[in-house]
Design an enzyme around this catalytic site. Structure first.
Site, short mmCIF file in Angstrom:
data_model
loop_
_atom_site.label_atom_id
_atom_site.label_comp_id
_atom_site.label_asym_id
_atom_site.label_seq_id
_atom_site.Cartn_x
_atom_site.Cartn_y
_atom_site.Cartn_z
N SER A 23 0.87 -1.19 0.00
CA SER A 23 0.00 0.00 0.00
C SER A 23 0.89 1.23 0.00
O SER A 23 2.04 1.16 0.47
CB SER A 23 -0.87 0.02 1.26
N TYR B 121 -2.03 -0.42 10.29
CA TYR B 121 -2.10 -0.76 8.87
C TYR B 121 -0.81 -0.37 8.14
O TYR B 121 -0.24 -1.17 7.39
CB TYR B 121 -3.31 -0.04 8.25
N1 NAD Z 1 -8.93 -0.79 -1.31
C1 NAD Z 1 -7.90 0.00 -1.10
O1 NAD Z 1 -8.02 1.22 -1.08
C2 NAD Z 1 -6.54 -0.57 -0.90
C3 NAD Z 1 -5.41 0.27 -1.01
C4 NAD Z 1 -4.14 -0.25 -0.82
C5 NAD Z 1 -3.98 -1.59 -0.53
N2 NAD Z 1 -5.09 -2.39 -0.41
C6 NAD Z 1 -4.87 -3.80 -0.08
O2 NAD Z 1 -5.41 -4.61 -1.09
C7 NAD Z 1 -5.86 -5.83 -0.52
C8 NAD Z 1 -7.29 -6.09 -0.92
O3 NAD Z 1 -8.09 -5.02 -0.52
P1 NAD Z 1 -9.60 -4.82 -1.00
O4 NAD Z 1 -9.85 -3.38 -0.94
O5 NAD Z 1 -9.83 -5.55 -2.27
O6 NAD Z 1 -10.36 -5.54 0.22
P2 NAD Z 1 -11.78 -6.30 0.34
O7 NAD Z 1 -12.17 -6.17 1.76
O8 NAD Z 1 -12.71 -5.85 -0.72
O9 NAD Z 1 -11.37 -7.81 0.05
C9 NAD Z 1 -10.51 -8.50 0.92
C10 NAD Z 1 -10.83 -9.97 0.84
O10 NAD Z 1 -9.94 -10.66 1.74
C11 NAD Z 1 -10.69 -11.60 2.49
N3 NAD Z 1 -10.02 -11.81 3.77
C12 NAD Z 1 -9.93 -10.94 4.81
N4 NAD Z 1 -9.30 -11.52 5.84
C13 NAD Z 1 -8.97 -12.78 5.43
C14 NAD Z 1 -8.34 -13.86 6.07
N5 NAD Z 1 -7.90 -13.77 7.33
N6 NAD Z 1 -8.18 -15.01 5.37
C15 NAD Z 1 -8.64 -15.13 4.10
N7 NAD Z 1 -9.26 -14.13 3.45
C16 NAD Z 1 -9.44 -12.97 4.12
C17 NAD Z 1 -12.06 -10.96 2.66
O11 NAD Z 1 -13.04 -11.93 2.96
C18 NAD Z 1 -12.26 -10.31 1.29
O12 NAD Z 1 -12.86 -11.21 0.38
C19 NAD Z 1 -5.65 -5.70 0.98
O13 NAD Z 1 -4.42 -6.32 1.32
C20 NAD Z 1 -5.56 -4.21 1.20
O14 NAD Z 1 -4.80 -3.88 2.34
C21 NAD Z 1 -6.36 -1.91 -0.59
#
Ligand code: NAD
Length: 254
Positions: free
Chosen positions: A138, A151
């Protein structure tokens, strides 16, 4: 270009948001996709989307924070070519407003979960004579986001793990890179806005959109396209790198 034919890819957190976009794009490019998510239900929509469009996919209920579950799941999947370490959770708080229980939860999923999947995946990569890993970091790892102590800490660890793994396995034909998105519009963002800014959702959404100099949040498909490139044979010279995809967040703010 960018064909993933005959590749077996694991996507953690592939049931939602960025992981779902990666899982569906990789299937479209010919990969056999293995979605790991917390429950079979949370992976169902993504799985159905792939199967209904003629792709090949499987899903597994597995908590990435639990090493036994993770190892058993990867053994079931067998030899792999691609690992997308994407599962992650959000948290809002400064150091003095982050209780230990919250800190541990974020570390368990966002750091230990990545370690567990790397630990379980390496023997399966060896069966394929190598492969590619993407860890989802991130921009929080680059600049620290206000009010995101746990985070940001976790994502810093993800970037360091990426370098460590890239170095340790370069001789085994395993490439390892990370992607650092700024805000991407997914259920993750909607979830923490409604949990932490109840009643001010629209205002917060606009504020978070404008924090990217480009004036909007990213789209999951845009992150998936970068992941596809990095996992393709065309990116065979790239390892040990982090790729910000951030609408100008890191370099153009101020
Ligand atoms: N959305 C953003 O703005 C953003 C920005 C930077 C980084 N990220 C990173 O991208 C990744 C995905 O984010 P997103 O926005 O798509 O999230 P999201 O919440 O839409 O999806 C995350 C998925 O991970 C699954 N999950 C959570 N905990 C889990 C566990 N312990 N075991 C197995 N599965 C698990 C959830 O059920 C969900 O399906 C994350 O690592 C997040 O930190 C997101």
């Amino acid at each position: 270009m960018f064909s993933l034919k005959n590749k077996k890819a694991v996507v953690t957190g592939g049931g939602s948001g960025i992981g779902r976009a990666i899982a569906t794009l990789f299937a479209k490019q010919g990969a056999e996709v293995h979605i790991i998510d917390l429950t079979i239900e949370s992976a169902k929509e993504a799985l159905d989307e792939i199967l209904n469009s003629g792709g090949k996919a499987f899903s597994y209920a597995c908590n990435v924070a639990n090493q036994e579950e993770v190892v058993a799941t990867f053994e079931k999947i067998g030899n792999i070519n691609i690992l997308i370490n994407n599962a992650g959770i959000a948290h809002v708080g400064k150091v003095d407003t982050t209780p230990a229980v919250d800190f541990d939860r974020v570390m368990d999923v966002n750091v230990k979960g990545v370690y567990n999947c790397l630990f379980a995946a390496i023997p399966q990569f060896r069966l394929s004579n190598g492969g590619v890993i993407i860890n989802m970091a991130s921009i929080a790892a680059w600049v620290g986001i206000p009010d995101r102590f746990a985070y940001s800490t976790a994502k810093g660890a993800v970037m360091a793990m990426t370098l460590s793994v890239a170095k340790d396995y370069i001789g085994e034909n395993i490439r390892c890179n990370s992607i650092s998105p700024a805000r991407v519009h997914t259920p993750f963002v909607d979830g923490f806005i409604s949990k932490n800014y109840a009643g001010k959702e629209a205002e917060m959404f606009e504020k978070l959109s404008q924090s990217q100099p480009i004036g909007r949040m990213g789209k999951p498909d845009e992150i998936a396209a970068l992941a596809l490139y990095l996992c393709s044979d065309e990116a065979g010279f790239i390892t040990g790198c982090d790729y910000p995809i951030d609408g100008g967040f890191i370099k153009l703010n101020n």
